[in-house]
Design a protein around this motif. Structure first.
Motif, short mmCIF file in Angstrom:
data_model
loop_
_atom_site.label_atom_id
_atom_site.label_comp_id
_atom_site.label_asym_id
_atom_site.label_seq_id
_atom_site.Cartn_x
_atom_site.Cartn_y
_atom_site.Cartn_z
N UNK A 118 0.82 -1.21 0.00
CA UNK A 118 0.00 0.00 0.00
C UNK A 118 0.85 1.26 0.00
N UNK A 119 2.14 1.12 -0.13
CA UNK A 119 3.06 2.25 -0.06
C UNK A 119 3.17 3.01 -1.37
N UNK A 120 4.21 3.84 -1.46
CA UNK A 120 4.43 4.69 -2.63
C UNK A 120 5.84 4.50 -3.16
N UNK A 121 5.96 4.60 -4.48
CA UNK A 121 7.26 4.61 -5.14
C UNK A 121 7.48 6.00 -5.71
N UNK A 122 8.58 6.64 -5.32
CA UNK A 122 8.91 7.99 -5.79
C UNK A 122 10.19 7.90 -6.60
#
Length: 140
Positions: A118-122
């Motif tokens: 559920x995280x984010x990739x930046x």
């Protein structure tokens, strides 16, 4: 602990205190997990050939490391934000609810594995990052 090449060992399953120096961290122990319990400063690559590396702190891996996760390897942020210089390989990256920031090394890379959680990739930097796997990431 200063290292020139910190290679996997059956003698440990946790890194604390900090690894420093010019070497690489390579984990290639099937069905075993290496827990990163401190922020490390070694300047080489982080290579997961087999088994799992899991964070227990924010930025457990050096923020400039090139993270290579091969087909039998898994990197798990374990809900701790992590910045790395680059990601590549064909393994698995589990973001849980954390953010993985990459691209600071400004090198073009391909990650053909699965990024999940559920995280984010930046993606930062001026180079390209090709994601060619079937990702199940539900965050950003």
């Amino acid at each position: 602990m200063n290292t020139t090449d910190f290679i996997n060992s059956h003698l440990f399953d946790k890194i604390a205190p900090t690894l420093s120096g010019g070497g690489h961290l390579t984990w290639a122990t099937p069905n075993k997990t290496l827990t990163i319990a401190s922020s490390n400063t070694y300047t080489g690559k982080t290579i997961i050939d087999n088994g799992t590396i899991i964070n227990q702190v924010v930025d457990g891996l050096p923020i400039t490391t090139s993270l290579l996760v091969n087909a039998l390897g898994t990197y798990n942020t374990n809900n701790f934000n992590q910045t790395v210089g680059s990601i590549s390989g064909s393994g698995s990256i589990v973001l849980s609810t954390s953010t993985l920031t990459t691209g600071g090394n400004n090198t073009a890379n391909t990650f053909s594995g699965i990024i999940s959680g559920d995280g984010s990739l930046v993606k930062n930097g001026s180079s390209s990052l090709l994601l060619s796997g079937i990702n199940t990431l539900t965050g950003n």
